[in-house]
Structure formats: structure tokens, C-alpha cells
Scaffold this motif. Structure first.
Motif, PDB file in Angstrom:
ATOM      1  N   ILE B 110       0.831  -1.211   0.000  1.00 13.33           N
ATOM      2  CA  ILE B 110       0.000   0.000   0.000  1.00 13.33           C
ATOM      3  C   ILE B 110       0.861   1.254   0.000  1.00 13.33           C
ATOM      4  O   ILE B 110       0.547   2.243  -0.679  1.00 13.33           O
ATOM      5  CB  ILE B 110      -0.986  -0.011   1.191  1.00 13.33           C
ATOM      6  CG1 ILE B 110      -1.939  -1.188   1.039  1.00 13.33           C
ATOM      7  CG2 ILE B 110      -1.741   1.297   1.256  1.00 13.33           C
ATOM      8  CD1 ILE B 110      -3.041  -1.238   2.064  1.00 13.33           C
ATOM      9  N   THR B 111       1.978   1.229   0.745  1.00 15.01           N
ATOM     10  CA  THR B 111       2.860   2.398   0.736  1.00 15.01           C
ATOM     11  C   THR B 111       3.430   2.631  -0.655  1.00 15.01           C
ATOM     12  O   THR B 111       3.457   3.763  -1.149  1.00 15.01           O
ATOM     13  CB  THR B 111       4.015   2.228   1.737  1.00 15.01           C
ATOM     14  OG1 THR B 111       3.486   1.953   3.020  1.00 15.01           O
ATOM     15  CG2 THR B 111       4.867   3.488   1.796  1.00 15.01           C
ATOM     16  N   ALA B 113       2.152   1.665  -3.445  1.00 14.35           N
ATOM     17  CA  ALA B 113       1.051   2.067  -4.312  1.00 14.35           C
ATOM     18  C   ALA B 113       0.817   3.573  -4.182  1.00 14.35           C
ATOM     19  O   ALA B 113       0.531   4.265  -5.160  1.00 14.35           O
ATOM     20  CB  ALA B 113      -0.219   1.300  -3.953  1.00 14.35           C
ATOM     21  N   ASP B 114       0.958   4.059  -2.941  1.00 16.54           N
ATOM     22  CA  ASP B 114       0.823   5.491  -2.714  1.00 16.54           C
ATOM     23  C   ASP B 114       1.853   6.262  -3.539  1.00 16.54           C
ATOM     24  O   ASP B 114       1.529   7.169  -4.300  1.00 16.54           O
ATOM     25  CB  ASP B 114       1.009   5.783  -1.220  1.00 16.54           C
ATOM     26  CG  ASP B 114       0.834   7.261  -0.886  1.00 16.54           C
ATOM     27  OD1 ASP B 114       0.146   7.552   0.105  1.00 16.54           O
ATOM     28  OD2 ASP B 114       1.371   8.124  -1.600  1.00 16.54           O
ATOM     29  N   TYR B 115       3.115   5.868  -3.412  1.00 13.93           N
ATOM     30  CA  TYR B 115       4.168   6.563  -4.150  1.00 13.93           C
ATOM     31  C   TYR B 115       3.989   6.404  -5.658  1.00 13.93           C
ATOM     32  O   TYR B 115       4.169   7.348  -6.415  1.00 13.93           O
ATOM     33  CB  TYR B 115       5.545   6.023  -3.736  1.00 13.93           C
ATOM     34  CG  TYR B 115       6.082   6.673  -2.491  1.00 13.93           C
ATOM     35  CD1 TYR B 115       5.988   6.037  -1.260  1.00 13.93           C
ATOM     36  CD2 TYR B 115       6.694   7.921  -2.537  1.00 13.93           C
ATOM     37  CE1 TYR B 115       6.473   6.639  -0.108  1.00 13.93           C
ATOM     38  CE2 TYR B 115       7.177   8.524  -1.397  1.00 13.93           C
ATOM     39  CZ  TYR B 115       7.066   7.872  -0.186  1.00 13.93           C
ATOM     40  OH  TYR B 115       7.559   8.466   0.948  1.00 13.93           O
ATOM     41  N   SER B 117       1.370   6.078  -7.393  1.00 15.14           N
ATOM     42  CA  SER B 117       0.226   6.784  -7.957  1.00 15.14           C
ATOM     43  C   SER B 117       0.269   8.291  -7.723  1.00 15.14           C
ATOM     44  O   SER B 117      -0.723   8.978  -7.919  1.00 15.14           O
ATOM     45  CB  SER B 117      -1.065   6.204  -7.376  1.00 15.14           C
ATOM     46  OG  SER B 117      -1.086   6.384  -5.975  1.00 15.14           O
ATOM     47  N   ARG B 118       1.430   8.801  -7.336  1.00 13.21           N
ATOM     48  CA  ARG B 118       1.540  10.244  -7.125  1.00 13.21           C
ATOM     49  C   ARG B 118       1.298  10.968  -8.448  1.00 13.21           C
ATOM     50  O   ARG B 118       1.886  10.638  -9.474  1.00 13.21           O
ATOM     51  CB  ARG B 118       2.929  10.604  -6.608  1.00 13.21           C
ATOM     52  CG  ARG B 118       3.226  10.139  -5.182  1.00 13.21           C
ATOM     53  CD  ARG B 118       2.564  11.004  -4.139  1.00 13.21           C
ATOM     54  NE  ARG B 118       2.480  10.324  -2.853  1.00 13.21           N
ATOM     55  CZ  ARG B 118       3.351  10.481  -1.852  1.00 13.21           C
ATOM     56  NH1 ARG B 118       4.384  11.278  -2.007  1.00 13.21           N
ATOM     57  NH2 ARG B 118       3.189   9.838  -0.729  1.00 13.21           N
ATOM     58  N   THR B 126      -0.926  15.408  -4.215  1.00 11.20           N
ATOM     59  CA  THR B 126      -1.073  13.959  -4.368  1.00 11.20           C
ATOM     60  C   THR B 126      -0.265  13.496  -5.571  1.00 11.20           C
ATOM     61  O   THR B 126      -0.535  12.497  -6.160  1.00 11.20           O
ATOM     62  CB  THR B 126      -2.542  13.542  -4.586  1.00 11.20           C
ATOM     63  OG1 THR B 126      -2.994  14.088  -5.835  1.00 11.20           O
ATOM     64  CG2 THR B 126      -3.416  14.046  -3.474  1.00 11.20           C
TER      65      THR B 126
END
Lengths: 220, 126
Positions: B110-111, B113-115, B117-118, B126
Motif C-alpha cells: 500500500i505504501t 502504491a501510494d508513491y 500513484s503520485r 497527491t
């Protein structure tokens, strides 16, 4: 309620029998190890994020590390896991002398590992690669933003190997204590939980290093 | 069938469940150790070569990292299954081991995925 020696030595009063007690303590130890996985996991996550953001600087910074020393330490630590496994086996078969010998051997190998780490850390201090006011990318041929990224690498290097070394430093007195108990004759084949649990802890410390070594030392 | 009232029967069931009486043959430990040494040698040697970044389904795969991690995971599994006796342990222990890996994967996936999808949605920050 008066205190009295248990009918079975080593059996705590709230357990039905030694087998159930061992089940319970093993389960508890594994839950602790699961927590440790997450504990180190956070640092491995940080490493993953920053390495993917600065792949070339991480490679350059990693090249300063001595692969021979890292590999030698890997061999030493895996060997200490073998001696620990042999100590646990000795406890399960009631061989008191062997338990003590293998546990002391494990501590000796752990000491070798930590000694090598001291040499490695000293080298970092000499080359101004310790994060903080005196950090310099000079030894790596880096400056400016790239030196800053290298400082991130070395922050992770010290945090991860430091936390790992701390686990070893804590583990050594524990092993020595269990060796002392073994020498006293505390353990029997049906009561070897403390030795087994100590083994679980030490093997876990070995596993962490199994991942640290390639990630920190072997960046292509 | 009546409940096993005799402590002996309960003992037997418990000790069987504990796996506490399974003694791993020493040969297994030596074999695992040898395998760990070989894998260590392999991982050091392979790291000296650039295995490239082949493109698979639109992404570049850093082969050196993949190989290094595959070897490390293999070594870790050998330690977990044999040195730590998980292969011979009760299901509950195996569940805890598996569970810890699941939670670690959640953390990392998940972390990342966060990076990854920036900037996808064009929203500020975001």
C-alpha cells in the motif's frame, strides 16, 4: 495460597502439562517475532522507497561498503544459527554438556560478527560517512543533492545494521543466561522451552541479516 | 464415546499437537547449513554482474534486485522451516508466521502504491 514446588519441575501452575506449556510459550514467542517482523519491516519499507527514488546514488554509496567483510559476517552469523540449532537439539535430547558448548560457541560467533561491525563502523567514521553535521559525500565523490541522497543511504545503513546489532547485543546475555541454566541442569527433554525460544530469537536475528546483506552491500 | 478423563490421554493429545517431540535429524541441519552457504556464495557472485532491466508488460524489472531477493527469501525460508522448526510446528504457529508476512506485504504494497500513484489525479499534493 501457599507457594509450593510444582509436582513437575519447570511446569507453571496455570498450564495443564509441559507439552501445553511449551505450545503456549512457543506461540507467544512467535507473536513477538511477528511484531519484530513489522518492527524491522518499517525500516525495510523506508529503504525500498528511498532506493527506488535514488537508485544510482544508493549504488555509489553502497560501493564503499566492504563486501568481503559483509559476506564473512553472513557466513559467521549463519554458522552461529547452526550452532544454536545444535544447542536446541542437544536440549531436546538431554545432552547437558552439548547445550552449554553450542550456546557458548554461538555467543563466540556473535562476538566475531559484532567485532567486524565495529571495524566497519570505524571506517565510516573515518571517511565522514556518519549522517549528521560531519557527513560528507567526499569519500564517495558526491556533492550537493546527490550527497544528500547518500546521507539517506547511510542513515538507513546505520539504522538497520545498528538495530540489528542491538538485537544481537541483547541476545548475547540472554544466551549466556540460558547456558548458565543449562549448566545448572535446569533442562530436560520434556522441559527445553527456554532453549528453543532463545533459538527462535537468534534465528530471527540471522534472517534479518540475510536480507540486510544483499540490500545494503550488493547493490549492483 | 466418553470424554478422555484420564490425564494420560490428554497429555498424549497435547504433546502430539505441540510437535514438541519431533526431533529433527542432525543431517537436516547440516544440509540446510550447506545450502545456506551455497546460496550466500551465489548471491555474492551474481551481484558482480549487471543482469539488466528487461521490460515486462510496460515496466522495467531490475533483475539484480529480483534475484538477490529471491535468494534471500529462499535462505530465510530454510531457516524458518528447519532451524526454527516451523515445518514441524502446529498450524497455529504456521498461521502466525504466515500472518506476519501478510501484514508486512500490506505495509509495503500500500505504501508503494501510494508513491507509484503520485500525480495520477492531478490534485495538489497527491
Amino acid at each position: 495460597m501457599s507457594a509450593h514446588a510444582p509436582a513437575t519441575p519447570g511446569l507453571q501452575h496455570h498450564f495443564r502439562d509441559l507439552a501445553q506449556q511449551k505450545d503456549a510459550v512457543s506461540f507467544g514467542m512467535w507473536v513477538f517475532i511477528a511484531q519484530e517482523v513489522m518492527f524491522f519491516g518499517g525500516l525495510f519499507l523506508a529503504y525500498t522507497v528511498y532506493r527506488s527514488q535514488y537508485p544510482d546514488v544508493f549504488a555509489i554509496a553502497s560501493h564503499h561498503l566492504n563486501v568481503t567483510m559483509g559476506a564473512a559476517n553472513t557466513v559467521v552469523l549463519i554458522l552461529s544459527s547452526l550452532t544454536m540449532a545444535l544447542a536446541v537439539h542437544a536440549a531436546a535430547t538431554g545432552k547437558k554438556r552439548q547445550i552449554v558448548s553450542f550456546l557458548l560457541l554461538t555467543v563466540l560467533l556473535g562476538g566475531v560478527f559484532l567485532g567486524v561491525k565495529v571495524v566497519e563502523y570505524a571506517d565510516k567514521f573515518e571517511h565522514q560517512l556518519v549522517p549528521g553535521r560531519h557527513f560528507s559525500g567526499h569519500a564517495l565523490g558526491l556533492s550537493g543533492d546527490r550527497a544528500a541522497a547518500a546521507q539517506i543511504y547511510y542513515s538507513l545503513y546505520f539504522a538497520m545494521t545498528g538495530l540489528h546489532a542491538l538485537h544481537m547485543i541483547v541476545g548475547v546475555p540472554i544466551i549466556l543466561w540460558i547456558a548458565w541454566r543449562a549448566n545448572r541442569g535446569d533442562f530436560r527433554p520434556d522441559y527445553d522451552g527456554p532453549v528453543e525460544l532463545t533459538g527462535l530469537y537468534w534465528h530471527f536475528v540471522d534472517i534479518i541479516w540475510i536480507f540486510l546483506f544483499p540490500l545494503l552491500y550488493l547493490i549492483a | 464415546m466418553s470424554l478422555p478423563a484420564a490425564p494420560h490421554a490428554a497429555d498424549h493429545a497435547a504433546s502430539h499437537a505441540a510437535g514438541a517431540h519431533h526431533l529433527v535429524p542432525l543431517r537436516v541441519y547440516y544440509l540446510v547449513f550447506a545450502a545456506l552457504m551455497v546460496l550466500t556464495l551465489i548471491t555474492v557472485e551474481v551481484s558482480r554482474f549487471d543482469l539488466g532491466h528487461p521490460e515486462v508488460l510496460g515496466t522495467r524489472i531490475p533483475m539484480n534486485v529480483i534475484v538477490a531477493l529471491a535468494i534471500a527469501i529462499t535462505k530465510a525460508m530454510l531457516v524458518v522451516l528447519f532451524f526454527m522448526h516451523v515445518k514441524y510446528s502446529p498450524r497455529l504457529v504456521q498461521l502466525v508466521v504466515g500472518g506476519s508476512l501478510v501484514w508486512l506485504v500490506i505495509l509495503i504494497a500500500i505504501t508503494l502504491a501510494d508513491y507509484a500513484s503520485r500525480g495520477w489525479l492531478g490534485n495538489p499534493g497527491t
